[in-house]
Enzyme design. Structure first.
Site, PDB file in Angstrom:
ATOM      1  N   THR A   1     -15.072   4.505   1.639  1.00  0.00           N
ATOM      2  CA  THR A   1     -14.212   4.103   0.529  1.00  0.00           C
ATOM      3  C   THR A   1     -15.107   3.693  -0.623  1.00  0.00           C
ATOM      4  O   THR A   1     -16.116   3.026  -0.414  1.00  0.00           O
ATOM      5  CB  THR A   1     -13.276   2.954   0.924  1.00  0.00           C
ATOM      6  OG1 THR A   1     -12.541   2.553  -0.233  1.00  0.00           O
ATOM      7  CG2 THR A   1     -14.042   1.743   1.463  1.00  0.00           C
ATOM      8  N   GLY A   2     -14.748   4.120  -1.827  1.00  0.00           N
ATOM      9  CA  GLY A   2     -15.570   3.747  -2.969  1.00  0.00           C
ATOM     10  C   GLY A   2     -15.452   4.779  -4.063  1.00  0.00           C
ATOM     11  O   GLY A   2     -14.478   5.525  -4.129  1.00  0.00           O
TER      12      GLY A   2
ATOM     13  N   ASP B   1     -13.718  11.939  -2.592  1.00  0.00           N
ATOM     14  CA  ASP B   1     -14.440  12.194  -1.345  1.00  0.00           C
ATOM     15  C   ASP B   1     -13.552  12.143  -0.103  1.00  0.00           C
ATOM     16  O   ASP B   1     -13.921  12.686   0.942  1.00  0.00           O
ATOM     17  CB  ASP B   1     -15.587  11.190  -1.176  1.00  0.00           C
ATOM     18  CG  ASP B   1     -15.081   9.758  -1.053  1.00  0.00           C
ATOM     19  OD1 ASP B   1     -14.152   9.397  -1.813  1.00  0.00           O
ATOM     20  OD2 ASP B   1     -15.602   9.007  -0.217  1.00  0.00           O
TER      21      ASP B   1
ATOM     22  N   GLY C   1     -15.692   7.901  -5.331  1.00  0.00           N
ATOM     23  CA  GLY C   1     -15.761   9.153  -4.587  1.00  0.00           C
ATOM     24  C   GLY C   1     -16.806  10.153  -5.038  1.00  0.00           C
ATOM     25  O   GLY C   1     -17.408  10.838  -4.207  1.00  0.00           O
TER      26      GLY C   1
ATOM     27  N   ARG D   1      -8.281  16.247 -10.034  1.00  0.00           N
ATOM     28  CA  ARG D   1      -9.500  15.665  -9.460  1.00  0.00           C
ATOM     29  C   ARG D   1      -9.371  15.434  -7.954  1.00  0.00           C
ATOM     30  O   ARG D   1      -8.380  14.895  -7.476  1.00  0.00           O
ATOM     31  CB  ARG D   1      -9.807  14.344 -10.158  1.00  0.00           C
ATOM     32  CG  ARG D   1     -11.040  13.604  -9.633  1.00  0.00           C
ATOM     33  CD  ARG D   1     -10.652  12.424  -8.771  1.00  0.00           C
ATOM     34  NE  ARG D   1     -11.823  11.615  -8.409  1.00  0.00           N
ATOM     35  CZ  ARG D   1     -11.792  10.610  -7.531  1.00  0.00           C
ATOM     36  NH1 ARG D   1     -10.666  10.269  -6.940  1.00  0.00           N
ATOM     37  NH2 ARG D   1     -12.880   9.937  -7.252  1.00  0.00           N
TER      38      ARG D   1
ATOM     39  N   THR E   1      -8.463   2.839  -0.908  1.00  0.00           N
ATOM     40  CA  THR E   1      -8.474   3.897   0.100  1.00  0.00           C
ATOM     41  C   THR E   1      -8.469   3.257   1.491  1.00  0.00           C
ATOM     42  O   THR E   1      -9.073   2.211   1.689  1.00  0.00           O
ATOM     43  CB  THR E   1      -9.761   4.732  -0.068  1.00  0.00           C
ATOM     44  OG1 THR E   1      -9.692   5.401  -1.325  1.00  0.00           O
ATOM     45  CG2 THR E   1      -9.939   5.750   1.054  1.00  0.00           C
TER      46      THR E   1
END
Lengths: 338, 338
Positions: free
Chosen positions: A255-256, A235, A258, A232, A204
């Site tokens: 970022t990660g 975040d 979500g 889906r 991201t």
């Protein structure tokens, strides 16, 4: 004559004063291109160079906007466009594949001056989703548009449509094939998507910026999670989770993983701690990323800045593609943990 | 024998102690059925009676779950199901129409004990969207699913599909026709959706509850905004905007002009003020609804409770369909402002 010179002098002094004051005001930009298990041992020198070059380019183009007196919003979209247009990152051109072999992109943007925001989720025909998010913010009465409806809005606004196949890349296709093999070995259990190694859901991109007017902004753009299903939404397009900006507190792009960032309202929570607890952006970001998210298994990172030009790049993973530049700190990019 | 009696006595005393302690713990539930310009002068006695009866039924059924030792999550879904199944409210059966004459429903739920959450956006074939949101929370690795993908997930989980036409009602169709006439008079400008009277976008339902274990939960369900277009997603399925729950702060379900509730992370912000500023749920809710939202034109309201059983029902509109019951306060329902 004397009076005129005197007036000109005063006007000149005033102008000088204004210019100097404006130049004294801090400028700042920070960017990220995803957080995860980025291991130096598995990264070729050539590949590392390509990543660094692209991060430097995004940073330089975004900062140039700020230096020229442009808005933080323009700096954010300009930097994100560079990363969206590169196949290196999981956004725009380099977006990962869904389970069904297509690409569904999400993005959001927020203006810290007005708290106006725009977001799109699950778009498949928009080359630069951050631009559409900005269009939603500026040209619609809505904040969040999804799927074909969002594309219908884009078309009505005259935005060009692209074929979904423009997002096809060899390396992402390989990741999808590997991901589906892993899923199939686990009986197709969707829960095992969570068990996929972080690289399958990283990359991201995002940016935060502070302009000469003292306004901050944040934006995030992503291709989501490899092999994602069922429409889906992560975040990235969720204001308060993946993106947040308020001049009174801070601007964040995350970022990660979500799902954790939504459940813990990560971006809004960092700024709430700045505003209500008087924490610095670094303290607030470190608390949320390391003390709140990490213990429950929420992996990822954030870039944060405030209207005074303080910047923090914080992650709980092995690395995060990142960079920052401020009027008091030269440009720097990094990939691995320090 | 003496020893046995003595043991039985001690066991009995211990059991009594446990039972008494559990019964001493507070229980609470609050519900809403939308906030807006509900004017007593335009409400017939019969219609008012119907609304009150349905609110009382939702409150009674939800509270019964809590009294029987059920979870706050079960109380929330039970109360919301009653409101979804009634054509009086803009959720489930009484959902408003989209611009294209269909119905797209949103819902979300959050568990304050674990901060697990589930949300669905833009589903058109699910009778009770709050149940699907709970299923996403409990049976998927995801938090938020949208559109046909969300329905594919529902089918895979064995949930029954309904025809979109089950949500058709005469009074909502009339509202759509009126809304489209108003839009057309303004050249179809989407911005004028914002200018539609509040009744065209009100009636979202929600519930918050506190159970005997001290766990709180929140849920929200809606048909969105009459004549909405472009796959618009409001605040109801956005965790932190329309719904939020954390045992350490509070549980919130919101209703109102969704775009404002997203931009101001209303549900998460109320709970952040409780947690970081030590405000009561009432103080925090009144600050956000009256001092933050109202000045910028954000109309609506919230129901809030904390793990100690404090409840606040706060709105900046003329009225809000609402009700609450706690172990220390009998059931009460209300519609208009006091």
């Amino acid at each position: 004559m004397k009076r005129m010179i005197s007036l000109a002098g005063i006007v000149g002094m005033l102008l000088c004063g204004v210019v100097t004051a404006a130049e004294d005001r801090p400028l700042a930009i920070a960017i990220h291109g995803g957080a995860g298990t980025i291991e130096k041992s598995k990264m070729t020198a050539e590949r590392e160079k390509a990543y660094r070059a692209k991060l430097e380019e995004a940073l330089a183009k975004g900062y140039a906007i700020l230096e020229a007196g442009g808005t933080s919003l323009a700096a954010v979209t300009t930097a994100i466009n560079v990363l969206e247009d590169s196949p290196l990152f999981n956004a725009g051109r380099g977006a990962v594949y869904t389970y069904d072999g297509t690409h569904e992109l999400d993005a959001s943007i927020m203006d810290g001056r007005t708290r106006q925001a725009g977001a799109v989720a699950g778009v498949s025909r928009i080359a630069n989703p951050i631009d559409l998010a900005q269009m939603v913010m500026e040209k619609s009465p809505f904040v969040m548009l999804a799927g074909e409806g969002a594309e219908e809005f884009a078309r009505a606004q005259g935005m060009a449509m692209v074929e979904n196949s423009v997002f096809d890349t060899e390396h992402r296709r390989r990741q999808l094939d590997e991901a589906k093999q892993k899923l199939d070995r686990k009986g197709g259990d969707q829960a095992s998507v969570n068990a996929l190694p972080v690289p399958y859901r990283m990359g991201t991109v995002g940016a935060v910026a502070l302009d000469r007017e003292g306004n901050i902004a944040a934006g995030t753009s992503t291709g989501g999670m490899t092999a994602k299903r069922y429409g889906r939404i992560g975040d990235s397009p969720v204001i308060g989770a993946g993106t947040f900006a308020d001049n009174d507190s801070c601007a964040v792009s995350a970022t990660g993983h979500g799902e954790y960032f939504i459940r813990f309202s990560v971006a809004a929570d960092i700024c709430a701690r700045v505003q209500y607890q008087g924490k610095t952006v670094r303290e607030a970001a470190e608390t949320v990323i390391n003390d709140v998210l990490k213990p429950v298994g929420g992996t990822g990172g954030v870039i944060v800045l405030d209207a005074q030009g303080n910047v923090a790049l914080v992650f709980n993973t092995a690395g995060m593609y990142r960079g920052s530049r401020t009027s008091s700190q030269p440009a720097s990019v990094a990939i691995f943990g320090e």
